[in-house]
Design a protein around this motif. Structure first.
Motif, PDB file in Angstrom:
ATOM      1  N   TYR A  31     -39.215 -13.615  -8.791  1.00 53.31           N
ATOM      2  CA  TYR A  31     -38.602 -12.706  -8.531  1.00 53.31           C
ATOM      3  C   TYR A  31     -38.666 -11.443  -9.418  1.00 53.31           C
ATOM      4  O   TYR A  31     -39.351 -10.910 -11.089  1.00 53.31           O
ATOM      5  CB  TYR A  31     -36.480 -13.196  -9.205  1.00 53.31           C
ATOM      6  N   ALA A  32     -38.711 -10.402  -8.777  1.00 53.62           N
ATOM      7  CA  ALA A  32     -38.828  -8.914  -9.616  1.00 53.62           C
ATOM      8  C   ALA A  32     -37.464  -8.810 -10.383  1.00 53.62           C
ATOM      9  O   ALA A  32     -36.549  -9.416  -9.636  1.00 53.62           O
ATOM     10  CB  ALA A  32     -39.314  -7.690  -9.072  1.00 53.62           C
ATOM     11  N   VAL A  47     -31.816   1.535 -12.974  1.00 54.63           N
ATOM     12  CA  VAL A  47     -32.227   2.337 -14.371  1.00 54.63           C
ATOM     13  C   VAL A  47     -34.147   1.678 -14.663  1.00 54.63           C
ATOM     14  O   VAL A  47     -34.606   2.789 -15.196  1.00 54.63           O
ATOM     15  CB  VAL A  47     -31.213   1.709 -15.043  1.00 54.63           C
ATOM     16  N   ALA A  48     -34.816   0.675 -14.190  1.00 55.15           N
ATOM     17  CA  ALA A  48     -35.813  -0.061 -14.128  1.00 55.15           C
ATOM     18  C   ALA A  48     -36.224  -1.093 -13.777  1.00 55.15           C
ATOM     19  O   ALA A  48     -34.870  -1.871 -12.634  1.00 55.15           O
ATOM     20  CB  ALA A  48     -36.322   0.362 -16.000  1.00 55.15           C
ATOM     21  N   ASP A  49     -37.392  -1.474 -13.776  1.00 54.74           N
ATOM     22  CA  ASP A  49     -37.712  -2.919 -12.904  1.00 54.74           C
ATOM     23  C   ASP A  49     -39.216  -3.299 -13.442  1.00 54.74           C
ATOM     24  O   ASP A  49     -39.614  -1.747 -14.030  1.00 54.74           O
ATOM     25  CB  ASP A  49     -37.084  -3.311 -11.319  1.00 54.74           C
ATOM     26  N   SER A  99     -36.413 -10.325  -4.824  1.00 56.39           N
ATOM     27  CA  SER A  99     -38.005 -11.937  -3.887  1.00 56.39           C
ATOM     28  C   SER A  99     -38.526 -10.794  -2.914  1.00 56.39           C
ATOM     29  O   SER A  99     -39.381 -10.983  -2.033  1.00 56.39           O
ATOM     30  CB  SER A  99     -37.579 -13.066  -3.569  1.00 56.39           C
ATOM     31  N   SER A 100     -38.340  -9.457  -3.010  1.00 51.76           N
ATOM     32  CA  SER A 100     -38.491  -8.783  -1.150  1.00 51.76           C
ATOM     33  C   SER A 100     -39.291  -7.717  -2.186  1.00 51.76           C
ATOM     34  O   SER A 100     -40.226  -7.559  -3.223  1.00 51.76           O
ATOM     35  CB  SER A 100     -37.415  -7.157  -0.748  1.00 51.76           C
ATOM     36  N   LEU A 101     -40.835  -7.613  -0.975  1.00 51.13           N
ATOM     37  CA  LEU A 101     -41.880  -6.675  -1.927  1.00 51.13           C
ATOM     38  C   LEU A 101     -41.949  -5.440  -1.676  1.00 51.13           C
ATOM     39  O   LEU A 101     -42.518  -4.776  -2.452  1.00 51.13           O
ATOM     40  CB  LEU A 101     -42.606  -6.872  -0.335  1.00 51.13           C
ATOM     41  N   VAL A 102     -40.997  -4.583  -1.712  1.00 49.13           N
ATOM     42  CA  VAL A 102     -40.423  -3.348  -2.146  1.00 49.13           C
ATOM     43  C   VAL A 102     -39.718  -3.463  -3.267  1.00 49.13           C
ATOM     44  O   VAL A 102     -39.042  -4.148  -3.206  1.00 49.13           O
ATOM     45  CB  VAL A 102     -39.566  -2.939  -0.703  1.00 49.13           C
ATOM     46  N   THR A 103     -39.989  -2.792  -3.692  1.00 53.47           N
ATOM     47  CA  THR A 103     -39.543  -2.760  -5.478  1.00 53.47           C
ATOM     48  C   THR A 103     -38.012  -2.010  -5.867  1.00 53.47           C
ATOM     49  O   THR A 103     -37.953  -0.963  -4.171  1.00 53.47           O
ATOM     50  CB  THR A 103     -40.408  -1.377  -5.821  1.00 53.47           C
ATOM     51  N   MET A 104     -37.022  -2.775  -6.414  1.00 52.76           N
ATOM     52  CA  MET A 104     -35.954  -2.480  -6.602  1.00 52.76           C
ATOM     53  C   MET A 104     -35.893   0.057  -6.382  1.00 52.76           C
ATOM     54  O   MET A 104     -34.954  -0.255  -6.523  1.00 52.76           O
ATOM     55  CB  MET A 104     -35.077  -3.380  -7.603  1.00 52.76           C
ATOM     56  N   LYS A 106     -37.371   1.607  -5.015  1.00 52.08           N
ATOM     57  CA  LYS A 106     -37.662   2.096  -4.095  1.00 52.08           C
ATOM     58  C   LYS A 106     -36.273   1.599  -2.696  1.00 52.08           C
ATOM     59  O   LYS A 106     -35.596   2.743  -1.915  1.00 52.08           O
ATOM     60  CB  LYS A 106     -38.462   1.704  -3.160  1.00 52.08           C
ATOM     61  N   ARG A 107     -35.248   0.235  -2.399  1.00 54.03           N
ATOM     62  CA  ARG A 107     -34.595  -0.072  -2.499  1.00 54.03           C
ATOM     63  C   ARG A 107     -33.174   0.577  -2.618  1.00 54.03           C
ATOM     64  O   ARG A 107     -31.622   0.456  -2.279  1.00 54.03           O
ATOM     65  CB  ARG A 107     -34.430  -1.778  -2.529  1.00 54.03           C
ATOM     66  N   GLY A 108     -33.377   0.443  -3.972  1.00 54.79           N
ATOM     67  CA  GLY A 108     -31.735   1.104  -4.443  1.00 54.79           C
ATOM     68  C   GLY A 108     -31.230   0.086  -4.804  1.00 54.79           C
ATOM     69  O   GLY A 108     -29.468   0.408  -4.929  1.00 54.79           O
ATOM     70  N   SER A 109     -31.772  -1.256  -5.158  1.00 53.20           N
ATOM     71  CA  SER A 109     -30.805  -2.847  -4.554  1.00 53.20           C
ATOM     72  C   SER A 109     -31.805  -3.837  -4.864  1.00 53.20           C
ATOM     73  O   SER A 109     -32.708  -3.635  -5.093  1.00 53.20           O
ATOM     74  CB  SER A 109     -29.903  -3.190  -3.403  1.00 53.20           C
ATOM     75  N   GLY A 110     -30.747  -4.629  -5.164  1.00 52.94           N
ATOM     76  CA  GLY A 110     -31.711  -6.035  -4.951  1.00 52.94           C
ATOM     77  C   GLY A 110     -30.461  -7.049  -4.321  1.00 52.94           C
ATOM     78  O   GLY A 110     -29.841  -6.688  -3.698  1.00 52.94           O
TER      79      GLY A 110
END
Length: 123
Positions: A31-32, A47-49, A99-104, A106-110
């Protein structure tokens, strides 16, 4: 994935805190991980990922240069070192896993969330 944050508290402006987020339940390194925060009356903000290996990080502009995200996959833990804290950093801080390929950022969520830990910075 179960996430439990710790390390919040009350600190004076200019001070430092280190938040920790312990993960359990699934393979942590799959997981990211990220940190979000929500101040009273405001929407939750990124904030950060950090990616699965720790080799890639991204920060919100408002915290860049002051906060550092890191992870220890052997300990299933992600950290947020917060330095030079400002009153506007006051918020509930949430740990998130994705677990998404799109970073948090960009998603604004997890996909999974902790219960949050309060950070209060006094002026």
């Amino acid at each position: 994935v179960q996430l439990v944050e710790s390390g919040g508290g009350l600190v004076q402006a200019g001070g430092s805190l280190r938040l920790s987020c312990a993960a359990s339940g699934r393979t942590f390194s799959n997981y990211a991980m990220g940190w979000f925060r929500q101040a009273p009356g405001k929407e939750r903000e990124f904030v950060a990922d950090i990616n699965w290996s720790g080799g890639s990080t991204y920060y919100a502009y408002s915290v860049k240069g002051r906060f550092t995200i890191s992870r220890d996959n052997a300990k299933n833990t992600v950290y947020l070192q917060m330095n030079s804290l400002k009153p506007e950093d006051t918020a509930v801080y949430y740990c998130a896993a994705s677990s998404s390929l799109v970073t948090m950022s960009k998603r604004g969520s997890g996909d999974y969330w902790g219960q949050g830990t309060q950070v209060t910075v006094s002026s």
